[in-house]
Design an enzyme around this catalytic site. Structure first.
Site, mmCIF file in Angstrom:
data_model
loop_
_atom_site.group_PDB
_atom_site.id
_atom_site.type_symbol
_atom_site.label_atom_id
_atom_site.label_comp_id
_atom_site.label_asym_id
_atom_site.label_seq_id
_atom_site.Cartn_x
_atom_site.Cartn_y
_atom_site.Cartn_z
ATOM 1 N N ARG A 104 33.771 -8.560 -15.153
ATOM 2 C CA ARG A 104 35.142 -9.034 -15.018
ATOM 3 C C ARG A 104 35.997 -7.856 -14.570
ATOM 4 O O ARG A 104 36.064 -6.846 -15.275
ATOM 5 C CB ARG A 104 35.575 -9.512 -16.408
ATOM 6 C CG ARG A 104 36.691 -10.469 -16.434
ATOM 7 C CD ARG A 104 36.819 -11.024 -17.827
ATOM 8 N NE ARG A 104 37.410 -10.098 -18.759
ATOM 9 C CZ ARG A 104 38.294 -10.431 -19.682
ATOM 10 N NH1 ARG A 104 38.688 -11.678 -19.781
ATOM 11 N NH2 ARG A 104 38.772 -9.556 -20.514
ATOM 12 N N THR A 108 42.306 -7.767 -12.358
ATOM 13 C CA THR A 108 42.529 -9.142 -11.877
ATOM 14 C C THR A 108 41.854 -10.195 -12.772
ATOM 15 O O THR A 108 42.171 -11.383 -12.665
ATOM 16 C CB THR A 108 41.945 -9.310 -10.464
ATOM 17 O OG1 THR A 108 40.517 -9.081 -10.550
ATOM 18 C CG2 THR A 108 42.547 -8.311 -9.486
ATOM 19 N N ASP A 203 30.379 -3.969 -24.746
ATOM 20 C CA ASP A 203 30.538 -2.605 -25.280
ATOM 21 C C ASP A 203 30.058 -2.519 -26.718
ATOM 22 O O ASP A 203 29.425 -1.539 -27.115
ATOM 23 C CB ASP A 203 32.010 -2.168 -25.196
ATOM 24 C CG ASP A 203 32.410 -1.794 -23.777
ATOM 25 O OD1 ASP A 203 31.505 -1.499 -22.964
ATOM 26 O OD2 ASP A 203 33.620 -1.820 -23.483
HETATM 27 C C1 PRP Z 1 32.640 -10.192 -20.770
HETATM 28 C C2 PRP Z 1 31.849 -11.302 -21.423
HETATM 29 C C3 PRP Z 1 31.907 -12.385 -20.403
HETATM 30 C C4 PRP Z 1 33.277 -12.203 -19.805
HETATM 31 C C5 PRP Z 1 34.180 -13.261 -20.377
HETATM 32 O O1 PRP Z 1 31.870 -9.548 -19.823
HETATM 33 O O2 PRP Z 1 30.542 -10.936 -21.744
HETATM 34 O O3 PRP Z 1 30.920 -12.292 -19.399
HETATM 35 O O4 PRP Z 1 33.734 -10.899 -20.196
HETATM 36 O O5 PRP Z 1 35.444 -13.194 -19.833
HETATM 37 P P1 PRP Z 1 36.017 -14.314 -18.873
HETATM 38 O O6 PRP Z 1 35.786 -15.606 -19.524
HETATM 39 O O7 PRP Z 1 37.496 -13.947 -18.812
HETATM 40 O O8 PRP Z 1 35.361 -14.191 -17.546
HETATM 41 P P2 PRP Z 1 32.350 -8.252 -19.027
HETATM 42 O O9 PRP Z 1 32.966 -8.647 -17.726
HETATM 43 O O10 PRP Z 1 33.180 -7.379 -19.922
HETATM 44 O O11 PRP Z 1 30.992 -7.566 -18.647
HETATM 45 P P3 PRP Z 1 29.864 -6.922 -19.582
HETATM 46 O O12 PRP Z 1 29.211 -8.063 -20.331
HETATM 47 O O13 PRP Z 1 28.959 -6.277 -18.613
HETATM 48 O O14 PRP Z 1 30.530 -5.955 -20.513
HETATM 49 N N1 URA Z 2 35.197 -10.366 -22.799
HETATM 50 C C1 URA Z 2 34.906 -9.839 -24.019
HETATM 51 O O1 URA Z 2 33.875 -9.176 -24.193
HETATM 52 N N2 URA Z 2 35.776 -10.061 -25.016
HETATM 53 C C2 URA Z 2 36.902 -10.780 -24.860
HETATM 54 O O2 URA Z 2 37.656 -10.959 -25.822
HETATM 55 C C3 URA Z 2 37.174 -11.305 -23.580
HETATM 56 C C4 URA Z 2 36.302 -11.088 -22.572
#
Ligand code: PRP
Ligand code: URA
Length: 209
Positions: A104, A108, A203
């Site tokens: 994400r 944005t 994380d």
């Molecule tokens: C987090 C989570 C989802 C996303 C959810 O991933 O694991 O994939 O955010 O948010 P959304 O519904 O607003 O799209 P992140 O993009 O932080 O990637 P990561 O799992 O690699 O840390």
């Molecule tokens: N992604 C996460 O990991 N946590 C949140 O709260 C939203 C998006």
């Protein structure tokens, strides 16, 4: 709301509370996610069709139920969705796996794809897309669009926590995809984080912050 299943099983709720706590270790967080993955897998597969086949016990022949149709596809959204995968594969060891790499964009909040690999016959299988967090739903909707492009038609989405905004968007954009979640929290904050939530799932799983 139609098409949304909130799993109120006490074990799921207890483990979710432990995961939300800010002091939970990386190891503890990962282990709990794995355990909840198994419990959510039980719920999301509750209505899978069965067929009767003939088997032989040590005593006699009998008609006995077996899962019907092609094997499932588990589709974790990287990174955090991988936290569910081992628990789900414990229950359904023969499932196929599709990896969907999305992150994400922090400004944005748009989902950016960096990896995609799925079984060639995904169109003929039930696909269970998994990600602990459904926040804006940008990641979930992008992942589901991607597997629909590959022909998948029978899709379910499993998460740990959802924001009401994300649930509404996913149901509006993909009304055919039902949602299983352990909780629908209060709201999203200005940075797109679920409140009260549990912070950044990726994380916390991997100790990267
Ligand atoms: C987090 C989570 C989802 C996303 C959810 O991933 O694991 O994939 O955010 O948010 P959304 O519904 O607003 O799209 P992140 O993009 O932080 O990637 P990561 O799992 O690699 O840390
Ligand atoms: N992604 C996460 O990991 N946590 C949140 O709260 C939203 C998006």
């Amino acid at each position: 709301m139609g098409g949304v299943h909130v799993i109120e099983h006490p074990l799921v709720q207890h483990k979710l509370t432990l995961m939300r706590e800010v002091g939970r270790s990386t190891k503890g967080f990962r282990q709990l996610l794995n355990e909840i993955g198994m419990l959510l897998c039980y719920e999301v597969t509750r209505d899978l069709p069965l067929e009767q086949i003939e088997i032989e016990t040590p005593l006699t022949k009998m008609q006995a139920p077996m899962l019907a149709g092609k094997k499932l596809v588990f589709a974790p959204i990287l990174r955090a969705g991988v936290g569910f995968l081992d628990g789900m594969l414990e229950l359904v060891p023969s499932a196929r796996v599709a990896h969907i790499g999305l992150y994400r964009d922090p400004k944005t909040l748009v989902a950016v794809e960096y990896y995609f690999k799925a079984p060639h016959d995904i169109a003929e299988r039930l696909v269970i897309v998994m990600d602990p967090m459904l926040a804006t739903a940008n990641s979930a909707t992008a992942a589901i669009e991607r597997i629909k492009e590959r022909g998948a038609r029978d899709i379910r989405f499993v998460c740990l926590l959802a924001a009401p905004e994300g649930v509404a968007k996913l149901r509006a954009e993909h009304p055919d995809v039902e949602i299983w979640t352990a909780s629908i929290d209060s709201h999203l904050n200005d940075h797109g984080y679920i409140v009260p939530g549990l912070g950044d799932a990726g994380d916390r799983m991997y100790g990267t912050k």
